[in-house]
Design a protein around this motif. Sequence first.
Motif, PDB file in Angstrom:
ATOM      1  N   TYR A  40       0.868  -1.175   0.000  1.00 37.82           N
ATOM      2  CA  TYR A  40       0.000   0.000   0.000  1.00 37.82           C
ATOM      3  C   TYR A  40       0.903   1.222   0.000  1.00 37.82           C
ATOM      4  O   TYR A  40       1.858   1.314   0.774  1.00 37.82           O
ATOM      5  N   HIS A  41       0.602   2.178  -0.856  1.00 35.59           N
ATOM      6  CA  HIS A  41       1.391   3.397  -0.969  1.00 35.59           C
ATOM      7  C   HIS A  41       0.493   4.576  -0.600  1.00 35.59           C
ATOM      8  O   HIS A  41      -0.287   5.043  -1.431  1.00 35.59           O
ATOM      9  N   ASN A  44       0.859  11.316  -0.825  1.00 35.27           N
ATOM     10  CA  ASN A  44       1.025  12.640  -0.229  1.00 35.27           C
ATOM     11  C   ASN A  44       0.025  13.582  -0.919  1.00 35.27           C
ATOM     12  O   ASN A  44      -0.742  13.155  -1.791  1.00 35.27           O
ATOM     13  N   ASP A  45       0.020  14.846  -0.554  1.00 32.68           N
ATOM     14  CA  ASP A  45      -0.973  15.778  -1.105  1.00 32.68           C
ATOM     15  C   ASP A  45      -0.864  15.929  -2.621  1.00 32.68           C
ATOM     16  O   ASP A  45      -1.876  15.959  -3.323  1.00 32.68           O
ATOM     17  N   LEU A  46       0.356  16.008  -3.146  1.00 30.60           N
ATOM     18  CA  LEU A  46       0.532  16.130  -4.590  1.00 30.60           C
ATOM     19  C   LEU A  46       0.010  14.887  -5.298  1.00 30.60           C
ATOM     20  O   LEU A  46      -0.699  14.983  -6.302  1.00 30.60           O
ATOM     21  N   GLN A  47       0.338  13.727  -4.775  1.00 33.78           N
ATOM     22  CA  GLN A  47      -0.131  12.488  -5.385  1.00 33.78           C
ATOM     23  C   GLN A  47      -1.659  12.398  -5.353  1.00 33.78           C
ATOM     24  O   GLN A  47      -2.270  11.949  -6.322  1.00 33.78           O
ATOM     25  N   TRP A  88      -3.039   2.017 -14.420  1.00 33.86           N
ATOM     26  CA  TRP A  88      -1.577   2.018 -14.533  1.00 33.86           C
ATOM     27  C   TRP A  88      -0.986   3.393 -14.251  1.00 33.86           C
ATOM     28  O   TRP A  88       0.081   3.511 -13.636  1.00 33.86           O
ATOM     29  N   ALA A  89      -1.658   4.442 -14.698  1.00 35.73           N
ATOM     30  CA  ALA A  89      -1.171   5.797 -14.416  1.00 35.73           C
ATOM     31  C   ALA A  89      -1.170   6.051 -12.913  1.00 35.73           C
ATOM     32  O   ALA A  89      -0.196   6.578 -12.358  1.00 35.73           O
ATOM     33  N   ALA A  94       1.527   6.204  -7.500  1.00 34.97           N
ATOM     34  CA  ALA A  94       1.598   5.651  -6.145  1.00 34.97           C
ATOM     35  C   ALA A  94       2.932   4.972  -5.848  1.00 34.97           C
ATOM     36  O   ALA A  94       3.478   5.137  -4.760  1.00 34.97           O
ATOM     37  N   ARG A  95       3.441   4.228  -6.808  1.00 31.07           N
ATOM     38  CA  ARG A  95       4.637   3.415  -6.558  1.00 31.07           C
ATOM     39  C   ARG A  95       5.936   4.198  -6.617  1.00 31.07           C
ATOM     40  O   ARG A  95       6.990   3.670  -6.283  1.00 31.07           O
TER      41      ARG A  95
END
Length: 108
Positions: A40-41, A44-47, A88-89, A94-95
């Motif tokens: 699980y990733h 953060n706010d940007l992500q 996938w995007a 996330a990864r």
Amino acid sequence: MAESVFYLITNRLQAEREHFMDLPKNKSNPLADMQNRFAYHAPNDLQKRLHEQIRDLHKDLAIRVLQDLPPCREQALAITKLEEAMMWANAGIARNKSFYAGPKPDET
């Protein structure tokens, strides 16, 4: 909204190339690669914003496909592939948390 995603992509493309050229290849450590893929990733706010933008862009395109194509196998496949591309995007976002740990585009 679409402009901000494309802004991020174009402004970070060179940094991404340099970043990944310096990383060890996961083929040399397949266990670490599998652990990363299935972990699980927490974003953060940007992500979180990027995930939302990716979902919105794919949803808008899926709606367009739904409206512009007749109900047929091709329409269903196009929507399925959009779902797959979105997945996938978002997995790529996330990864690769370290890639998104730097300054935000509006802070550069």
